[in-house]
Design an enzyme around this catalytic site. Structure first.
Site, PDB file in Angstrom:
ATOM      1  N   ARG A   1       1.469  -7.560  14.374  1.00 11.75           N
ATOM      2  CA  ARG A   1       0.341  -6.941  15.086  1.00 11.75           C
ATOM      3  C   ARG A   1       0.178  -7.521  16.494  1.00 11.75           C
ATOM      4  NH1 ARG A   1      -3.939  -5.927  10.071  1.00 11.75           N
ATOM      5  NH2 ARG A   1      -3.212  -3.816   9.691  1.00 11.75           N
TER       6      ARG A   1
ATOM      7  N   GLY B   1      -4.978   1.241   6.044  1.00 16.51           N
ATOM      8  CA  GLY B   1      -6.059   2.196   5.765  1.00 16.51           C
ATOM      9  C   GLY B   1      -6.131   3.300   6.809  1.00 16.51           C
TER      10      GLY B   1
HETATM   11  N1  LIG Z   1      -1.900  -7.511  -8.607  1.00 17.06           N
HETATM   12  C1  LIG Z   1      -2.442  -8.119  -7.547  1.00 17.06           C
HETATM   13  N2  LIG Z   1      -3.396  -9.060  -7.714  1.00 17.06           N
HETATM   14  C2  LIG Z   1      -3.945  -9.670  -6.644  1.00 17.06           C
HETATM   15  N3  LIG Z   1      -3.616  -9.416  -5.351  1.00 17.06           N
HETATM   16  C3  LIG Z   1      -2.674  -8.471  -5.144  1.00 17.06           C
HETATM   17  C4  LIG Z   1      -2.045  -7.781  -6.212  1.00 17.06           C
HETATM   18  N4  LIG Z   1      -1.163  -6.908  -5.676  1.00 17.06           N
HETATM   19  C5  LIG Z   1      -1.236  -7.044  -4.337  1.00 17.06           C
HETATM   20  N5  LIG Z   1      -2.136  -7.986  -4.003  1.00 17.06           N
HETATM   21  C6  LIG Z   1      -2.502  -8.470  -2.649  1.00 17.06           C
HETATM   22  O1  LIG Z   1      -2.819  -7.382  -1.811  1.00 17.06           O
HETATM   23  C7  LIG Z   1      -2.828  -7.881  -0.476  1.00 17.06           C
HETATM   24  C8  LIG Z   1      -2.547  -6.765   0.508  1.00 17.06           C
HETATM   25  O2  LIG Z   1      -3.464  -5.707   0.320  1.00 17.06           O
HETATM   26  P1  LIG Z   1      -4.005  -4.781   1.507  1.00 17.06           P
HETATM   27  O3  LIG Z   1      -4.793  -5.603   2.475  1.00 17.06           O
HETATM   28  O4  LIG Z   1      -4.692  -3.651   0.859  1.00 17.06           O
HETATM   29  O5  LIG Z   1      -2.652  -4.299   2.213  1.00 17.06           O
HETATM   30  P2  LIG Z   1      -2.350  -3.970   3.745  1.00 17.06           P
HETATM   31  O6  LIG Z   1      -2.824  -5.141   4.582  1.00 17.06           O
HETATM   32  O7  LIG Z   1      -0.869  -3.793   3.836  1.00 17.06           O
HETATM   33  O8  LIG Z   1      -3.110  -2.726   4.061  1.00 17.06           O
HETATM   34  C9  LIG Z   1      -1.777  -8.969  -0.450  1.00 17.06           C
HETATM   35  O9  LIG Z   1      -2.373 -10.153   0.052  1.00 17.06           O
HETATM   36  C10 LIG Z   1      -1.362  -9.140  -1.921  1.00 17.06           C
HETATM   37  O10 LIG Z   1      -1.269 -10.485  -2.332  1.00 17.06           O
HETATM   38  O1  LIG Z   2      -6.005  -5.093   8.227  1.00 19.25           O
HETATM   39  C1  LIG Z   2      -6.497  -3.980   8.471  1.00 19.25           C
HETATM   40  O2  LIG Z   2      -6.272  -2.879   7.721  1.00 19.25           O
HETATM   41  P1  LIG Z   2      -5.182  -2.721   6.532  1.00 19.25           P
HETATM   42  O3  LIG Z   2      -5.412  -3.806   5.489  1.00 19.25           O
HETATM   43  O4  LIG Z   2      -5.488  -1.360   5.996  1.00 19.25           O
HETATM   44  O5  LIG Z   2      -3.814  -2.816   7.131  1.00 19.25           O
HETATM   45  C2  LIG Z   2      -7.351  -3.734   9.687  1.00 19.25           C
HETATM   46  O6  LIG Z   2      -7.443  -4.883  10.478  1.00 19.25           O
HETATM   47  C3  LIG Z   2      -8.740  -3.236   9.276  1.00 19.25           C
HETATM   48  O7  LIG Z   2      -9.396  -4.230   8.536  1.00 19.25           O
HETATM   49  P2  LIG Z   2     -10.605  -3.811   7.540  1.00 19.25           P
HETATM   50  O8  LIG Z   2     -10.009  -3.028   6.384  1.00 19.25           O
HETATM   51  O9  LIG Z   2     -11.231  -5.115   7.100  1.00 19.25           O
HETATM   52  O10 LIG Z   2     -11.565  -2.952   8.349  1.00 19.25           O
END
Ligand SMILES: Nc1ncnc2c1ncn2[C@@H]1O[C@H](COP(=O)(O)OP(=O)(O)O)[C@@H](O)[C@H]1O
Ligand SMILES: O=C(OP(=O)(O)O)[C@H](O)COP(=O)(O)O
Length: 397
Positions: free
Chosen positions: A37, A378
């Site tokens: 990022r 998201g």
């Molecule tokens: N089964 C699980 N239990 C707890 N944490 C999980 C599990 N599967 C995935 N995660 C966690 O989800 C996190 C990422 O989720 P999220 O923020 O929604 O994704 P992104 O940042 O790619 O949008 C990671 O830190 C990972 O460790």
């Molecule tokens: O990490 C982010 O989104 P993502 O987990 O969907 O990739 C953005 O910084 C938005 O963060 P937020 O979902 O706490 O508003």
């Protein structure tokens, strides 16, 4: 949607430019584990600095809920931005008030300053008018380069665009162009893989997503909520039990739309959330009451691979397991490498996004072979649903 870009800024030299960036980077023990990022917003920062603007970075980190939380400070991120941009980056301990004003007053043309976490103020997420004004006091111009936070109608992502002349940054521009090119008219079947941990903030958008894709594979923490809604005893797993009705509504919407939902059939469970924790793979009827599902199991991995083989287009947000901790990275790594190989063979168009998802693809050594990797999770899914993102809409010319 047309908007002005930083090439449209007249006489930027000496102007104070408030640049909204997404510095919500994965971090472990105070160290940034993936700087994608930061690299994404570096061109905007470098270009504005090169034009002689005073570059003032606004960003959030984590979800401190309006409180000052020490380990959600952006202070350790400033040197990381400096290292990527190749110029010094000053830091101010607040994003409004005297601390911010004093730091801004010290800036010379071309200097760069990072302000503390905007979410340390409750009014940021409420898009409060007084807070927007307080932020705007430090700028002459607003640039939004945070596509990955553009689904939030917050003060720094949306409100400011109505108070100052507003422009899109290089990364914002590039994301919208690339996503439009890759997914404007996706080749079917389209497979969406959704996992991760942000269950409550992402589950609602699955209801629309099932109308857009042919198949939805759910893994990670997100899957646990769906499994619990189907009566599986998920033990101590990350799970939002109060969203069971929402999960059932999504499953019904998917059936109506003709979108198949694929849930895990087995899980890797452990009693501790740490590297090398004793673990075992079990079926869904054998999850111990005192254990957590931290990854999907071997049989589920095979299903995901088969589903990838049957898809022409893949969109992916959210790791399939807690990939930061070995061995719970297996499913995410296997799926990432499989999708990368199919893409390399010209059989799949693959788009993945999200702060942690990108880190997971990098961990798997697969990011370079995906068709496109977005900084957004998201926001990317909401864009895919066809929703107008508040942060993008506010830039509309
Ligand atoms: N089964 C699980 N239990 C707890 N944490 C999980 C599990 N599967 C995935 N995660 C966690 O989800 C996190 C990422 O989720 P999220 O923020 O929604 O994704 P992104 O940042 O790619 O949008 C990671 O830190 C990972 O460790
Ligand atoms: O990490 C982010 O989104 P993502 O987990 O969907 O990739 C953005 O910084 C938005 O963060 P937020 O979902 O706490 O508003």
């Amino acid at each position: 949607m047309s908007f002005k870009t930083i090439d449209d800024i007249k006489d930027p030299a000496g102007k104070r430019v408030l640049v909204r960036v997404d510095l919500n980077v994965p971090m472990k023990d105070g160290k940034i584990t993936d700087d994608t990022r930061i690299r994404a917003v570096a061109p905007t920062i470098r270009d504005l600095s090169g034009l002689g603007a005073k570059v003032i970075l606004l960003a959030h980190f984590g979800r401190p809920n309006g409180e000052v939380v020490a380990d959600m400070s952006l202070a350790p991120v400033a040197p990381a931005v400096a290292a990527v941009v190749g110029r010094p980056v000053a830091f101010a301990s607040d994003c409004i008030g005297a601390a911010a004003a004093d730091a801004v007053a010290k800036l010379g043309n071309g200097d760069i300053l990072l302000l503390e976490n905007t979410r340390f103020h409750k009014a940021e997420e409420k898009n409060g008018a007084d807070f927007v004004k307080a932020l705007a006091e430090n700028g002459d111009i607003y640039v939004n380069d945070a596509f990955s936070a553009a689904h939030r109608a917050h003060a720094s992502t949306e409100g400011l665009a109505h108070h100052l002349p507003a422009y899109a940054g290089r990364s914002m521009q590039a994301e919208l162009t690339a996503l439009g090119a890759a997914l404007g008219q996706p080749k079917r079947p389209v497979l969406a893989v959704v996992g991760g941990a942000k269950v409550s903030s992402k589950i609602d958008l699955l209801e629309n997503l099932v109308g857009k894709v042919d198949l939805l594979v759910i893994g990670g923490g997100m899957a646990n909520t769906f499994l619990a809604a189907k009566g599986v005893n998920v033990g101590k797993s990350l799970c939002e039990h109060d969203l069971a009705d929402t999960a059932r509504k999504i499953m019904a919407a998917a059936e109506k739309a003709g979108c198949e939902i694929v849930l895990p059939v087995d899980a890797v469970v452990a009693r501790e959330f740490k590297a090398g924790a004793a673990n075992e793979t079990v079926g869904l009827d054998a999850i111990p009451a005192d254990a957590m599902m931290l990854d999907v199991g071997a049989a589920s991995i095979e299903t995901v691979k088969t589903r990838i083989d049957g898809a022409a287009t893949l969109v992916w947000n959210g790791p399939l397991g807690a990939f930061e901790i070995e061995p719970f990275d297996r499913a995410t790594v296997a799926a990432a490498r499989h999708a990368a190989a199919r893409t390399k063979d010209g059989k799949l168009l693959s788009v993945a996004g999200g702060g942690d998802t990108v880190a997971a693809l990098n961990h798997a050594g697969a990011a370079g072979d995906f068709s496109y990797v977005s900084t957004a999770g998201g926001a990317f899914l909401e864009w895919l649903e066809g929703k107008e993102l508040p942060g993008v809409k506010a830039l509309g010319a």
